[in-house]
Design a protein around this motif. Sequence first.
Motif, short mmCIF file in Angstrom:
data_model
loop_
_atom_site.label_atom_id
_atom_site.label_comp_id
_atom_site.label_asym_id
_atom_site.label_seq_id
_atom_site.Cartn_x
_atom_site.Cartn_y
_atom_site.Cartn_z
N MET A 79 -3.87 -0.02 -8.06
CA MET A 79 -2.55 0.12 -8.69
C MET A 79 -2.27 -1.10 -9.55
O MET A 79 -2.44 -2.23 -9.11
N ILE B 286 9.55 0.37 -9.41
CA ILE B 286 9.68 -0.73 -8.45
C ILE B 286 10.99 -1.47 -8.64
O ILE B 286 11.64 -1.88 -7.69
N ARG C 132 0.52 -3.31 -11.71
CA ARG C 132 1.94 -3.63 -11.85
C ARG C 132 2.20 -3.75 -13.34
O ARG C 132 1.58 -4.57 -14.03
N GLU D 121 4.57 0.72 -10.74
CA GLU D 121 3.19 0.65 -10.27
C GLU D 121 2.52 1.92 -10.75
O GLU D 121 3.08 3.01 -10.64
#
Length: 186
Positions: free
Chosen positions: A1, A32, A3, A59
């Motif tokens: 994943m 997020i 960010r 994400e």
Amino acid sequence: MARAFIGIGSNIEPAENVWAAIRSIALQTRLIGVSMVYCTDVLGRPEQPSYYNCVVEIETEAPPAEVKYGLLRAIENNLGRKRTEEKYAPRTIDLDLIVYGDLAMDAEGIRLPDSEILERPFLAIPLFELAPDLVLAGYGLRIDEVAARLSQDGMKPLKDYVKLLREEASHGFVFNFSGTCHSPSA
């Protein structure tokens, strides 16, 4: 994943369009965080209505090109974004992938991290709010240092709008919010 961070801006029905963009992003990926939303003057275009600007953190497993062209452009199109030759024309929504993990790239029409972070407080300051320890890949600059160098003149935090937006996000975006933005210089 990975960010990733997305810059969001609108100066045509901005309360509704920023809300709709964040909702669309949340429905299609893992949202997020949402920074403060700022009402900002239009750079070099005082005749245009003010913008709502913010940054959201997601994400994602999708590569940058898929995020930009598959997710963000589709949302812009759904919200009525019309691309013209006038780079600074008013817009219903502007969604830009500005940071993707620790990736530095300049290919496929994507520059990461977005170089405008270094000069645009409406990108750097919200990015700092979400990721205060972030180091911009390829630049070796810490976002706290970049944000501290930039003036917040012409940026008005929309605290009530953000409070409602975050409440809606936590409840799955149940209802719409309508607000107004007055030029911070007024």
